[in-house]
Enzyme design. Sequence first.
Site, short mmCIF file in Angstrom:
data_model
loop_
_atom_site.label_atom_id
_atom_site.label_comp_id
_atom_site.label_asym_id
_atom_site.label_seq_id
_atom_site.Cartn_x
_atom_site.Cartn_y
_atom_site.Cartn_z
N GLU A 173 7.84 23.28 7.90
CA GLU A 173 8.88 24.19 7.43
C GLU A 173 10.11 24.25 8.35
O GLU A 173 10.37 25.29 8.98
CB GLU A 173 8.32 25.62 7.27
CG GLU A 173 7.23 25.73 6.24
CD GLU A 173 6.83 27.17 5.93
OE1 GLU A 173 7.34 28.09 6.60
OE2 GLU A 173 6.01 27.38 5.02
N GLU A 354 0.28 24.75 1.78
CA GLU A 354 0.11 26.19 1.99
C GLU A 354 0.34 26.91 0.67
O GLU A 354 1.31 26.62 -0.05
CB GLU A 354 1.10 26.75 3.02
CG GLU A 354 0.87 26.25 4.42
CD GLU A 354 1.73 26.98 5.47
OE1 GLU A 354 2.20 28.11 5.20
OE2 GLU A 354 1.95 26.38 6.54
#
Length: 447
Positions: A173, A354
């Site tokens: 991320e 995720e």
Amino acid sequence: MSIPTGPVGPLRFPRDFGWGAATSAYQIEGAAKEDGRGESVWDTFSRTPGRTHNGDTGDVAADHYHRYAEDLDLMRDLGLRSYRFSISWPRIQPDGTGAPNQRGLDFYRRLLDGLHERGIAPMATLFHWDLPQALQDLGGWEERDTALRFADYADAVFHALGDRVPAWLTINEPKTVVQNGYLDGHHAPGRQDPDAAYLVAHHLQLAHGLAVHALRATGGTGRIGPAFNLHPCYPADDSPEAATAAQLYDGYENRLYLDSVLKGSYPQDVLADLGPQSRMVRGIRDGDLAVISAPVDLLAVQYYTPIYVTADGGTEPRWPTTAAGWQQIYPDGMYDILTRVTRDYGPIPLTVTENGLPTADLLAADDTVDDAGRISFLRDHLAAAHQAITAGVPLESFHVWSLLDNFEWNEGYDQRWGLVYVDYPTQRRVLKSSAHWYRSVIADSGF
Ligand code: FCB
């Protein structure tokens, strides 16, 4: 786009689907001072008064560094086929540079051996936000040199562990580092500097590309790709202004990262919005985008929430939120983002690395934890992922965030995201009802 409705019946995933769960080093390992580990920006940040809820730190976390064997047995008992974890850069290079620390490497080799013994495929993230503090002291991700240091670190890890890791993820991320670390500052290193933020974005993308090159140079067979949290951005109303604002918002949330890696260019609307004098635009050198867009083998997608963009470029919620106030529950967003990636970027293999939510879990007297909300959340998001597969998306695997309750960054330990409850005073692990449910989903290849 919404999920086509059809007869409600059992959903069956491909038999070889990679059912998994995810963690990251700083959030679970603890053992902050052991075996030569150096300091990371998260040690500094979490020990700074006022930065984290209750002043919580990752010093002990879920004590996974000492309890990894028990955690591996938990994974086996759940039937996991894939485990996504991260390697702590400051365990491997305490100062972010130089010869690797053998004791740090040994820990990950023990973990990898344990996964192989249990028939669980490892997926290793090289950077999940724990930058060595020594590199931060030299300017951190604002410095181009940090991307080169990252490539050296990646190279050391590839040489030491490459025989054991079939799939690598480079940077977790990058957007969150940019937004939380450098725009609003509630993550390490706690800056609020938009001009710096997007230069950091470029250097994170460059670091990704350099690591891909480093892996190819080893001649190893492992696959590699980036891990992006993608947020579908929808106009909040029917006005042309909201449509235009949502388009630019999407540029900052998604295309900045996707386009540079998968198309070899930054989105023009974002570059124009930043302006030619921005540090990012001035920081892009000839050849950088060729490095950043080195072919990857897979794309890791992390999906949590949609974003609704208003005509003035702001955002407003539309769906119920979870205990993480930023998260709206919208399973169709999973379908939308997966199908959009395939439509816009081609049939690159995808993994969801995720997806999950925090719930107010309580350990009952009979040693159970009833997290029905997690079961329905995961069921709905898995159904959306299944629908995407049916629509032709090459989705290989799905990792619940998270295997264990853990240190949720500035939120500390109050937010519980795990399938497995961690009783922090004793470090005892207790399977939540969602873990039992997930085990049966894996066993049945669906629900
Ligand atoms: C993601 C992070 C992960 C965890 C979840 C809830 O943004 O990658 O470490 O904090 O959110």
